[in-house]
Write a protein that holds these residues in place. Structure first.
Motif, PDB file in Angstrom:
ATOM      1  N   LYS A   7       0.840  -1.198   0.000  1.00  0.00           N
ATOM      2  CA  LYS A   7       0.000   0.000   0.000  1.00  0.00           C
ATOM      3  C   LYS A   7       0.875   1.247   0.000  1.00  0.00           C
ATOM      4  O   LYS A   7       1.773   1.379   0.829  1.00  0.00           O
ATOM      5  CB  LYS A   7      -0.875  -0.025   1.261  1.00  0.00           C
ATOM      6  N   LYS A   8       0.611   2.151  -0.931  1.00  0.00           N
ATOM      7  CA  LYS A   8       1.364   3.404  -0.990  1.00  0.00           C
ATOM      8  C   LYS A   8       0.995   4.260   0.220  1.00  0.00           C
ATOM      9  O   LYS A   8      -0.171   4.353   0.598  1.00  0.00           O
ATOM     10  CB  LYS A   8       1.057   4.155  -2.282  1.00  0.00           C
ATOM     11  N   ILE A   9       2.024   4.864   0.820  1.00  0.00           N
ATOM     12  CA  ILE A   9       1.801   5.706   1.993  1.00  0.00           C
ATOM     13  C   ILE A   9       2.540   7.032   1.833  1.00  0.00           C
ATOM     14  O   ILE A   9       3.567   7.108   1.164  1.00  0.00           O
ATOM     15  CB  ILE A   9       2.256   4.997   3.290  1.00  0.00           C
ATOM     16  N   SER A  10       2.011   8.054   2.469  1.00  0.00           N
ATOM     17  CA  SER A  10       2.665   9.364   2.430  1.00  0.00           C
ATOM     18  C   SER A  10       3.833   9.369   3.415  1.00  0.00           C
ATOM     19  O   SER A  10       3.871   8.576   4.356  1.00  0.00           O
ATOM     20  CB  SER A  10       1.668  10.471   2.765  1.00  0.00           C
ATOM     21  N   THR A  11       4.763  10.265   3.210  1.00  0.00           N
ATOM     22  CA  THR A  11       5.974  10.302   4.044  1.00  0.00           C
ATOM     23  C   THR A  11       5.652  10.541   5.519  1.00  0.00           C
ATOM     24  O   THR A  11       6.360  10.048   6.386  1.00  0.00           O
ATOM     25  CB  THR A  11       6.980  11.371   3.558  1.00  0.00           C
ATOM     26  N   ASP A  12       4.581  11.272   5.801  1.00  0.00           N
ATOM     27  CA  ASP A  12       4.242  11.510   7.208  1.00  0.00           C
ATOM     28  C   ASP A  12       3.601  10.291   7.877  1.00  0.00           C
ATOM     29  O   ASP A  12       3.423  10.274   9.089  1.00  0.00           O
ATOM     30  CB  ASP A  12       3.336  12.738   7.345  1.00  0.00           C
ATOM     31  N   LYS A  13       3.313   9.260   7.107  1.00  0.00           N
ATOM     32  CA  LYS A  13       2.717   8.025   7.654  1.00  0.00           C
ATOM     33  C   LYS A  13       3.718   6.863   7.681  1.00  0.00           C
ATOM     34  O   LYS A  13       3.375   5.746   8.054  1.00  0.00           O
ATOM     35  CB  LYS A  13       1.507   7.600   6.822  1.00  0.00           C
ATOM     36  N   ILE A  14       4.963   7.110   7.282  1.00  0.00           N
ATOM     37  CA  ILE A  14       5.972   6.048   7.231  1.00  0.00           C
ATOM     38  C   ILE A  14       6.203   5.472   8.622  1.00  0.00           C
ATOM     39  O   ILE A  14       6.317   6.215   9.605  1.00  0.00           O
ATOM     40  CB  ILE A  14       7.295   6.573   6.629  1.00  0.00           C
ATOM     41  N   LYS A  15       6.249   4.121   8.671  1.00  0.00           N
ATOM     42  CA  LYS A  15       6.509   3.412   9.922  1.00  0.00           C
ATOM     43  C   LYS A  15       7.679   2.457   9.720  1.00  0.00           C
ATOM     44  O   LYS A  15       8.107   2.192   8.597  1.00  0.00           O
ATOM     45  CB  LYS A  15       5.270   2.605  10.340  1.00  0.00           C
ATOM     46  N   LEU A  16       8.154   1.911  10.831  1.00  0.00           N
ATOM     47  CA  LEU A  16       9.214   0.905  10.771  1.00  0.00           C
ATOM     48  C   LEU A  16       8.751  -0.255   9.895  1.00  0.00           C
ATOM     49  O   LEU A  16       7.592  -0.660   9.952  1.00  0.00           O
ATOM     50  CB  LEU A  16       9.545   0.389  12.166  1.00  0.00           C
ATOM     51  N   GLY A  17       9.664  -0.776   9.077  1.00  0.00           N
ATOM     52  CA  GLY A  17       9.357  -1.906   8.208  1.00  0.00           C
ATOM     53  C   GLY A  17       8.830  -1.522   6.847  1.00  0.00           C
ATOM     54  O   GLY A  17       8.691  -2.381   5.965  1.00  0.00           O
ATOM     55  N   ASP A  18       8.538  -0.239   6.634  1.00  0.00           N
ATOM     56  CA  ASP A  18       8.066   0.205   5.319  1.00  0.00           C
ATOM     57  C   ASP A  18       9.227   0.225   4.326  1.00  0.00           C
ATOM     58  O   ASP A  18      10.402   0.281   4.714  1.00  0.00           O
ATOM     59  CB  ASP A  18       7.436   1.597   5.404  1.00  0.00           C
ATOM     60  N   LEU A  19       8.884   0.187   3.056  1.00  0.00           N
ATOM     61  CA  LEU A  19       9.900   0.215   1.997  1.00  0.00           C
ATOM     62  C   LEU A  19       9.935   1.600   1.364  1.00  0.00           C
ATOM     63  O   LEU A  19       8.889   2.211   1.125  1.00  0.00           O
ATOM     64  CB  LEU A  19       9.590  -0.839   0.934  1.00  0.00           C
TER      65      LEU A  19
END
Length: 163
Positions: free
Chosen positions: A92-104
């Motif tokens: 799932k595409k996410i915005s930079t302010d929603k980035i969490k550990l484990g994201d690519l």
């Protein structure tokens, strides 16, 4: 007198019940806390820190960026495509302010071909500073900050493949 003895026995029984119940609860908590898939994949990826760069590599003898990510996720039974470009179509595409550990994190490095040609795994977030592990041609597997001007400029998108 009989009532006092019954009362005393009742009080002692109640105290012993409370004591053993509390002791059982405390001794019953010996199960170690569960480690999340996110923690596992980050730990696996970090275990490759310092491994030299090798095009197409997926072992501790040498890795490229997508090899690092694919190998790390494979060890937690999450299968990803081999190339960073193909990986960028998963999750799932996410915005930079929603980035969490484990994201690519996916990048377009100008000297390489393709709109997506590099990938890293988010390993730490500290005061809005996002750190990711990846494999570079010059230094092998290392951790960098997304705030670094080079990586900030090359950044294309972030995806979440773990829930």
């Amino acid at each position: 007198m009989k009532q006092r003895v019954v009362l005393l026995i009742s009080i002692i029984t109640f105290i012993m019940y409370c004591f053993f119940k509390t002791e059982k609860k405390q001794s019953g908590n010996k199960t170690p806390p569960l480690i999340s898939l996110t923690d596992k994949v980050i730990s696996i990826a970090n275990s490759y820190n310092g491994v030299p760069y090798k095009p197409g590599g997926t072992t501790s003898k040498g890795m490229d960026c997508s090899g690092l990510v694919q190998t790390s996720f494979k060890q937690i039974n999450v299968l990803l495509p081999r190339s960073s470009s193909s990986m960028s179509n998963k999750g799932k595409k996410i915005s930079t302010d929603k980035i969490k550990l484990g994201d690519l994190l996916f990048f377009n490095i100008n000297r390489l071909k393709g709109k997506i040609n590099h990938v890293g795994l988010v390993t730490n977030i500290d005061n809005h500073n996002i750190y990711f592990i990846h494999s570079t041609t010059s230094k092998g597997v290392i951790t960098n900050s997304l705030n670094d001007p080079y990586w900030k400029t090359a950044f294309v998108k972030a995806k979440r493949v773990l829930n």
